[in-house]
Design a protein around this motif. Structure first.
Motif, PDB file in Angstrom:
ATOM      1  N   ASP A  58       1.747   6.387  -2.298  1.00  0.00           N
ATOM      2  CA  ASP A  58       2.103   5.325  -1.347  1.00  0.00           C
ATOM      3  C   ASP A  58       2.330   3.964  -1.992  1.00  0.00           C
ATOM      4  O   ASP A  58       2.400   2.954  -1.292  1.00  0.00           O
ATOM      5  CB  ASP A  58       1.035   5.186  -0.254  1.00  0.00           C
ATOM      6  CG  ASP A  58       0.845   6.465   0.546  1.00  0.00           C
ATOM      7  OD1 ASP A  58       1.831   7.209   0.665  1.00  0.00           O
ATOM      8  OD2 ASP A  58      -0.263   6.707   1.026  1.00  0.00           O
ATOM      9  N   ASN A  59       2.417   3.915  -3.321  1.00  0.00           N
ATOM     10  CA  ASN A  59       2.652   2.641  -4.008  1.00  0.00           C
ATOM     11  C   ASN A  59       3.899   2.716  -4.873  1.00  0.00           C
ATOM     12  O   ASN A  59       4.251   3.778  -5.387  1.00  0.00           O
ATOM     13  CB  ASN A  59       1.450   2.287  -4.897  1.00  0.00           C
ATOM     14  CG  ASN A  59       0.201   1.992  -4.094  1.00  0.00           C
ATOM     15  OD1 ASN A  59       0.217   1.164  -3.189  1.00  0.00           O
ATOM     16  ND2 ASN A  59      -0.886   2.693  -4.398  1.00  0.00           N
ATOM     17  N   VAL A  60       4.554   1.560  -5.023  1.00  0.00           N
ATOM     18  CA  VAL A  60       5.709   1.448  -5.905  1.00  0.00           C
ATOM     19  C   VAL A  60       5.278   0.704  -7.168  1.00  0.00           C
ATOM     20  O   VAL A  60       4.804  -0.428  -7.098  1.00  0.00           O
ATOM     21  CB  VAL A  60       6.876   0.706  -5.222  1.00  0.00           C
ATOM     22  CG1 VAL A  60       8.041   0.530  -6.195  1.00  0.00           C
ATOM     23  CG2 VAL A  60       7.338   1.475  -3.978  1.00  0.00           C
ATOM     24  N   THR A  61       5.400   1.350  -8.311  1.00  0.00           N
ATOM     25  CA  THR A  61       5.038   0.751  -9.593  1.00  0.00           C
ATOM     26  C   THR A  61       6.183  -0.112 -10.102  1.00  0.00           C
ATOM     27  O   THR A  61       7.304   0.370 -10.254  1.00  0.00           O
ATOM     28  CB  THR A  61       4.712   1.842 -10.631  1.00  0.00           C
ATOM     29  OG1 THR A  61       3.618   2.624 -10.150  1.00  0.00           O
ATOM     30  CG2 THR A  61       4.349   1.245 -11.979  1.00  0.00           C
ATOM     31  N   ASP A  62       5.912  -1.389 -10.351  1.00  0.00           N
ATOM     32  CA  ASP A  62       6.939  -2.329 -10.817  1.00  0.00           C
ATOM     33  C   ASP A  62       6.852  -2.448 -12.335  1.00  0.00           C
ATOM     34  O   ASP A  62       5.838  -2.900 -12.876  1.00  0.00           O
ATOM     35  CB  ASP A  62       6.737  -3.690 -10.157  1.00  0.00           C
ATOM     36  CG  ASP A  62       7.951  -4.601 -10.322  1.00  0.00           C
ATOM     37  OD1 ASP A  62       8.679  -4.449 -11.333  1.00  0.00           O
ATOM     38  OD2 ASP A  62       8.167  -5.459  -9.455  1.00  0.00           O
TER      39      ASP A  62
END
Length: 281
Positions: A270-274
């Protein structure tokens, strides 16, 4: 070699859907992506090895024999005790036509076994009546265009392996345990991703995110846009290697564009890694 089809089911639970899979499709077809994973609830053994020969899904109404579709799967022996505490084995990952799934089933070969706490090997016997395969019903399992749908098969070792009541040391080891699978099915959303930018944007790189699995590398790809931005969606949690391949050459007098590899990129549910900005020269 005779193949045994496995299967009484104790509990089946179905949750959620998933989000976008690949950001680009080389042939332009509007497909879905289907993943099947296996995880385990621990049991009192050193190893529990399943001889998995085939994975199938049913696309039509119940009892229609023509509704089964074989998925792309390499037959293999899987020690399910290696996939506990959040770990899972990726069995299937393939593009799939949008539509409804009614059931899923595994087909096992004859070579499943356990290694007991005593270090001895015991073959897993399947009762003769269990020959139709582990059929797990799916409720409202719908694959939509350009989405990833993941089925997690949660195998309960403690409940699935039953010791014969009349067995005692000195008897045939092959007769000690029966395999009566108890499997819970969870459909879970894949909403994680990776994003970032490249510099210079004029390099217009192809970008690959690669995660190792028991089937080999699982790869998702996209391209940076004219501003240098990119995003990969619909990723499963895990550690990725991200590779950048410039599709153009640098103008005369400027530093050449180079391929870049970034390792150890951690993606969580559920997270977007930048990844910030990646320099390509």
């Amino acid at each position: 070699m005779k193949i045994t089809r496995l299967f009484p089911l104790a509990c089946v639970a179905l949750l959620g859907l998933a989000s976008c899979s690949k950001d680009s499709d080389s042939n332009g077809a509007e497909t879905s992506k289907l993943e099947v994973r296996l995880t385990d609830a621990p049991g009192n053994f050193r190893s529990v090895v399943l001889d998995v020969r085939q994975v199938e899904v049913h696309l039509k109404e119940e009892n229609d024999p023509d509704g089964w579709k074989m998925l792309t799967f390499t037959p293999q022996a899987i020690n399910v005790l290696e996939y506990v505490n959040g770990k899972s084995a990726l069995l299937v990952s393939e593009d799939f036509a949008p539509g409804d799934l009614k059931e899923i089933r595994l087909i096992l070969g004859p070579d499943s076994y356990v290694i007991g706490r005593d270090g001895q090997r015991y073959d897993l016997k399947t009762p003769s009546g269990q020959t139709s395969g582990v059929k797990l019903k799916l409720n409202k399992a719908t694959l939509r265009e350009r989405e990833t749908f993941q089925l997690l098969l949660d195998f309960d070792v403690a409940k699935s392996i039953v010791e014969r009541g009349n067995w005692s040391p000195g008897n045939d080891k092959k007769e000690r345990y029966l395999l009566k699978p108890v499997i819970r099915v969870v459909a879970q959303g894949l909403r994680a991703g990776i994003r970032g930018t490249v510099n210079p944007a004029a390099a217009l790189p192809q970008i690959l995110a690669i995660r190792s699995t028991i089937l080999g590398p699982d790869t998702v790809s996209t391209s940076a846009d004219a501003s240098g931005a990119y995003q990969l969606g619909g990723l499963a949690a895990g550690t990725y290697r991200v590779e950048f391949f410039p599709s153009t050459t640098a103008p005369t007098g400027q530093a050449a564009y180079t391929n870049v590899v970034r390792t150890g990129v951690v993606v969580t549910n559920d997270n977007v890694t930048d990844l910030g900005t990646t320099a390509l020269n």
